[in-house]
Scaffold this motif. Structure first.
Motif, PDB file in Angstrom:
ATOM      1  N   VAL A  63      88.208  57.981  31.985  1.00  0.00           N
ATOM      2  CA  VAL A  63      88.740  59.070  31.166  1.00  0.00           C
ATOM      3  C   VAL A  63      88.035  59.079  29.816  1.00  0.00           C
ATOM      4  O   VAL A  63      87.633  58.033  29.312  1.00  0.00           O
ATOM      5  N   GLU A  84      92.373  70.945  29.560  1.00  0.00           N
ATOM      6  CA  GLU A  84      92.394  69.548  29.133  1.00  0.00           C
ATOM      7  C   GLU A  84      91.938  68.608  30.243  1.00  0.00           C
ATOM      8  O   GLU A  84      91.362  67.567  29.973  1.00  0.00           O
ATOM      9  N   TYR A  85      92.189  68.968  31.499  1.00  0.00           N
ATOM     10  CA  TYR A  85      91.707  68.161  32.620  1.00  0.00           C
ATOM     11  C   TYR A  85      90.178  68.110  32.581  1.00  0.00           C
ATOM     12  O   TYR A  85      89.577  67.059  32.785  1.00  0.00           O
ATOM     13  N   HIS A 103      89.850  60.201  24.041  1.00  0.00           N
ATOM     14  CA  HIS A 103      90.895  60.951  23.344  1.00  0.00           C
ATOM     15  C   HIS A 103      92.052  61.337  24.268  1.00  0.00           C
ATOM     16  O   HIS A 103      93.105  61.741  23.787  1.00  0.00           O
ATOM     17  N   TYR A 104      91.852  61.207  25.574  1.00  0.00           N
ATOM     18  CA  TYR A 104      92.856  61.650  26.539  1.00  0.00           C
ATOM     19  C   TYR A 104      93.538  60.501  27.279  1.00  0.00           C
ATOM     20  O   TYR A 104      94.297  60.744  28.205  1.00  0.00           O
ATOM     21  N   LYS A 125      97.433  60.758  27.201  1.00  0.00           N
ATOM     22  CA  LYS A 125      97.929  61.882  27.997  1.00  0.00           C
ATOM     23  C   LYS A 125      97.821  61.594  29.494  1.00  0.00           C
ATOM     24  O   LYS A 125      98.707  61.947  30.269  1.00  0.00           O
ATOM     25  N   VAL A 126      96.740  60.931  29.895  1.00  0.00           N
ATOM     26  CA  VAL A 126      96.560  60.582  31.305  1.00  0.00           C
ATOM     27  C   VAL A 126      97.608  59.547  31.720  1.00  0.00           C
ATOM     28  O   VAL A 126      98.224  59.664  32.781  1.00  0.00           O
ATOM     29  N   LYS A 180      88.240  68.663  29.862  1.00  0.00           N
ATOM     30  CA  LYS A 180      87.821  67.947  28.657  1.00  0.00           C
ATOM     31  C   LYS A 180      87.975  66.444  28.808  1.00  0.00           C
ATOM     32  O   LYS A 180      87.205  65.677  28.227  1.00  0.00           O
ATOM     33  N   ALA A 181      88.985  66.022  29.559  1.00  0.00           N
ATOM     34  CA  ALA A 181      89.228  64.593  29.758  1.00  0.00           C
ATOM     35  C   ALA A 181      88.185  63.971  30.674  1.00  0.00           C
ATOM     36  O   ALA A 181      88.038  62.755  30.701  1.00  0.00           O
ATOM     37  N   LEU A 214      98.169  68.063  32.425  1.00  0.00           N
ATOM     38  CA  LEU A 214      97.135  68.378  31.437  1.00  0.00           C
ATOM     39  C   LEU A 214      96.738  69.855  31.426  1.00  0.00           C
ATOM     40  O   LEU A 214      96.357  70.378  30.386  1.00  0.00           O
TER      41      LEU A 214
END
Length: 103
Positions: free
Chosen positions: A61, A45-46, A64-65, A68-69, A48-49, A41
């Motif tokens: 989480v 982004e880490y 929205h993530y 991705k996670v 934001k998640a 990420l």
């Protein structure tokens, strides 16, 4: 005195809980998970998640993530020199329902 007002529900962060499963032994170090998430990420982004580890196999989480996670967890290939597979077993918006879920 300065008091903060409550956020209206539409502006609140919507969280999801991901229950993960690891093969073959079912246990993996949290630092390995963190390293994989941070590596995939990136720092921004880490953050934001807003990833939090609830238990050893449940991760909180921002909604929205979630994808991705899940992707970053699938990229983990070994733990302590042994091959390992990490997958998401279930995703829920409620921790109570996720804990109540049986394999």
């Amino acid at each position: 005195s300065f008091l903060m007002e409550k956020l209206i529900p539409t502006l609140r962060e919507n969280k999801r809980y991901i229950k993960i499963k690891t093969f073959p032994d079912g246990k993996i170090d949290r630092s390995i998970l963190n390293k994989a998430l941070f590596g995939f990420l990136g720092e921004l982004e880490y953050a934001k998640a807003s990833i939090q580890f609830i238990t050893e196999n449940i991760i909180k989480v921002e909604r929205h993530y979630v994808d991705k996670v899940k992707t970053s967890l699938m990229l983990i290939s070994e733990f302590n020199g042994q091959p390992v597979i990490v997958s998401s077993e279930r995703t829920s918006g409620s921790l109570k329902k996720l804990k109540a879920y049986k394999d």
